[in-house]
Design an enzyme around this catalytic site. Structure first.
Site, PDB file in Angstrom:
ATOM      1  N   VAL A 235       4.834   4.605   3.394  1.00 15.56           N
ATOM      2  CA  VAL A 235       3.893   4.147   2.378  1.00 15.56           C
ATOM      3  C   VAL A 235       2.894   5.272   2.125  1.00 15.56           C
ATOM      4  O   VAL A 235       2.401   5.897   3.079  1.00 15.56           O
ATOM      5  CB  VAL A 235       3.154   2.866   2.813  1.00 15.56           C
ATOM      6  CG1 VAL A 235       2.114   2.449   1.771  1.00 15.56           C
ATOM      7  CG2 VAL A 235       4.145   1.734   3.048  1.00 15.56           C
ATOM      8  N   GLN A 242      -2.039  -2.829   2.425  1.00 18.40           N
ATOM      9  CA  GLN A 242      -1.992  -3.776   1.318  1.00 18.40           C
ATOM     10  C   GLN A 242      -0.736  -4.647   1.376  1.00 18.40           C
ATOM     11  O   GLN A 242      -0.376  -5.278   0.391  1.00 18.40           O
ATOM     12  CB  GLN A 242      -2.048  -3.044  -0.023  1.00 18.40           C
ATOM     13  CG  GLN A 242      -3.311  -2.225  -0.235  1.00 18.40           C
ATOM     14  CD  GLN A 242      -3.356  -1.604  -1.618  1.00 18.40           C
ATOM     15  OE1 GLN A 242      -3.332  -2.291  -2.633  1.00 18.40           O
ATOM     16  NE2 GLN A 242      -3.405  -0.277  -1.665  1.00 18.40           N
ATOM     17  N   ALA A 245       4.430  -2.312   3.235  1.00 17.67           N
ATOM     18  CA  ALA A 245       5.511  -2.115   4.203  1.00 17.67           C
ATOM     19  C   ALA A 245       6.123  -3.451   4.621  1.00 17.67           C
ATOM     20  O   ALA A 245       7.352  -3.589   4.705  1.00 17.67           O
ATOM     21  CB  ALA A 245       4.995  -1.362   5.426  1.00 17.67           C
ATOM     22  N   TYR A 279       6.132  -4.625  13.036  1.00 19.70           N
ATOM     23  CA  TYR A 279       7.453  -5.185  13.325  1.00 19.70           C
ATOM     24  C   TYR A 279       7.347  -6.484  14.139  1.00 19.70           C
ATOM     25  O   TYR A 279       8.145  -7.408  13.954  1.00 19.70           O
ATOM     26  CB  TYR A 279       8.314  -4.158  14.048  1.00 19.70           C
ATOM     27  CG  TYR A 279       8.507  -2.880  13.260  1.00 19.70           C
ATOM     28  CD1 TYR A 279       8.544  -2.897  11.874  1.00 19.70           C
ATOM     29  CD2 TYR A 279       8.624  -1.644  13.894  1.00 19.70           C
ATOM     30  CE1 TYR A 279       8.706  -1.737  11.132  1.00 19.70           C
ATOM     31  CE2 TYR A 279       8.792  -0.477  13.165  1.00 19.70           C
ATOM     32  CZ  TYR A 279       8.822  -0.525  11.791  1.00 19.70           C
ATOM     33  OH  TYR A 279       8.985   0.619  11.061  1.00 19.70           O
TER      34      TYR A 279
END
Length: 306
Positions: A235, A242, A245, A279
């Site tokens: 990104v 924001q 991702a 993640y």
């Protein structure tokens, strides 16, 4: 932030391309600057666009790109051009959602995550990866030259991977600004990632980045379930925090499932704490602390399953 980053060709030296006529000296992932309106002449017509969050090159020329500005010192920003002859036009307007006709897309906030559809988007995706790869080497004298070589190599490799018809389904996703402004492609793409869906290779215990399976023969096992592998999550600096991702990852997971993948894997560096948090929030769990079949002890393999 990037996972499964490709290894650039060996080079001797570091930062900055020599200034000259024919390209603009700038960085795509620069710090934000105040929005300003710009008129770009494209095929004889004036189109209004926006140069938000990008450094504007001063006093340099770009072949085939002209501007009509109250401030004549500014011209349209662009990433460094490919080394050889190229048909890329960074001043072309971004495709609309209807024009792009993408099978996979995800709307969120003022952005849309979708497949890359034109060569300029593939190039900017490659440039974002070059920026990410050399992010911590800003003091290196020749780093801009290295990034240019890195991006050029990745651009051609990316197009080749996405054009494969057999054995692997490879998709490059980009996050693009989605608003009413008439933006150029350059001022629209803010993020990228890839996803590959395939059967495991013969002798492959854990998945690894496409094209990096040197220890295994290139024979697929169609009797084994397909899996998805996500890589090159990047990104632009000015657009981080924001949700870009995370939304690209969710789109990649959906696309992998639609193509028959049961599990989706991703590698992460053991010291990349922001990536770990992201993640974990999405739902990835660690399955191998030594990076699976990767030979790097600094990588961990994560898996997402429904």
């Amino acid at each position: 932030m990037a996972t499964g980053a490709i290894t650039p060709p060996p080079v001797a030296g570091a930062r900055r391309v020599p200034r000259g006529r024919g390209f603009l000296h700038r960085r795509l992932a620069a710090s934000p600057m105040k929005d300003e309106s710009m008129m770009i002449s494209t095929d004889g017509r004036n189109e209004e666009t926006d140069t938000d969050s990008l450094n504007v090159a001063r006093g340099l020329s770009h072949p085939g790109l002209s501007s009509s500005l109250s401030n004549k010192a500014s011209v349209a920003p662009t990433p460094l051009l490919p080394s050889g002859p190229s048909d890329l036009r960074f001043n072309r307007l971004r495709p609309s959602i209807d024009e792009s006709d993408c099978k996979y897309k995800r709307l969120f906030g003022c952005y849309v995550a979708r497949e890359a559809v034109i060569d300029e988007e593939y190039w900017i995706a490659a440039w974002l990866r070059a920026e990410d790869h050399y992010e911590n080497e800003s003091g290196n004298r020749y780093v801009e030259s290295f990034k240019r070589k890195f991006a050029s190599k990745e651009f051609h490799a990316l197009k080749k991977r996405c054009s494969k018809q057999h054995g692997e389904k490879y998709i490059c996703f980009v996050a693009v600004k989605n608003d009413d402004l008439r933006r150029t492609v350059l001022n629209s793409v803010v993020g990228t990632l890839d996803v590959c869906v395939r059967h495991p290779l013969h002798g492959e215990k854990f998945p690894e980045e496409p094209g990096k399976s040197s220890l295994h023969c290139r024979i697929y096992q169609p009797d084994q379930p397909k899996f998805g592998y996500v890589t090159n999550v990047c990104v632009a600096k000015y657009a981080r925090r924001q949700g870009i991702a995370s939304n690209m990852l969710l789109l990649a997971i959906d696309a992998a499932r639609l193509n028959g993948a049961e599990n989706i894997y991703i590698h992460v560096h053991k010291d990349n704490l922001p990536a770990w948090r992201l993640y974990d929030q999405i739902g990835f769990k660690m399955v191998d602390q030594d990076g699976g079949s990767c030979r790097s002890s600094d990588l961990c393999l994560l898996s997402f399953s429904s």
